[in-house]
Design a protein around this motif. Sequence first.
Motif, mmCIF file in Angstrom:
data_model
loop_
_atom_site.group_PDB
_atom_site.id
_atom_site.type_symbol
_atom_site.label_atom_id
_atom_site.label_comp_id
_atom_site.label_asym_id
_atom_site.label_seq_id
_atom_site.Cartn_x
_atom_site.Cartn_y
_atom_site.Cartn_z
ATOM 1 N N LEU A 124 49.315 91.590 49.504
ATOM 2 C CA LEU A 124 49.356 90.169 49.870
ATOM 3 C C LEU A 124 49.017 89.959 51.346
ATOM 4 N N GLY A 171 56.563 83.650 45.242
ATOM 5 C CA GLY A 171 55.373 84.493 45.385
ATOM 6 C C GLY A 171 55.078 85.259 44.109
ATOM 7 N N GLU A 209 50.261 80.488 46.621
ATOM 8 C CA GLU A 209 50.898 81.434 45.693
ATOM 9 C C GLU A 209 52.427 81.422 45.809
#
Length: 241
Positions: free
Chosen positions: A185, A34, A210
């Motif tokens: 996020l 991430g 991602e």
Amino acid sequence: MNHLAAQLSWPKVKVLAVADAWALLPVGSTEAHGPHLPLNVDVVIAQEVCRRVGTRLETVEFPAITYSLTEFAAPFAGTVSLSADTARAALIGVLRGIGQAGFRRVCVVNHHLEPAHFKLVHAAASEAQAGTSLRVVVPDHRRKPTGPALGDEFMHGGSHAGCYETSLMLAAAPHLVNEEVRRTLPSLDVDLPGAIKQGATNFLEAGGPEAYFGAPSRATADEGQRLFELIVTATLDAMKD
Ligand SMILES: [Zn+2]
């Protein structure tokens, strides 16, 4: 107590081996986790499990395996993947080396959970001990009863850089978590194991643009402590004679 092998002289290692201390081998990967976590998440988690196991037993922690088979994160910058054969051979070599140093039991503390990788860790462990008196234990916290207790995201949402791994990182090494990015996020509700079964060969194909899945924004250090306790208990159980 957990002794770090890399910081010991050989006579001290010999004394610990003769005293039948457990050797611990942390295994992780160098791969994208991430936009909020560093590449070495699996290594940090594995080493923290070793440290905690070492508060309960006499242990000698060997330097971690930091490169592994990591094909799922291959499309992302910084990921370095070895072939299965290379990764397996390296692991067998290290395990045999630990045996030749006089240790009779090794616990492989693996926290890189890509299925093909975990499979080769188990294979390397049996190959390394074949024909020797070395005992190699590979705790597998995906199994019952530990896996389900680690939460729904761990079992069904993918255990990659979401609430599960981010919580462990907040408990073990909060300075390595980018909080500003983490909080922004959106949750990514993807059934990663299901996507893998349906043929996804990397995180992009599985719907993780991602390189994270699940809910990093829900991670907390308290949850990380709870998860570490479960993982350490499972590790210690696997080490019982
Ligand atoms: Zn990971």
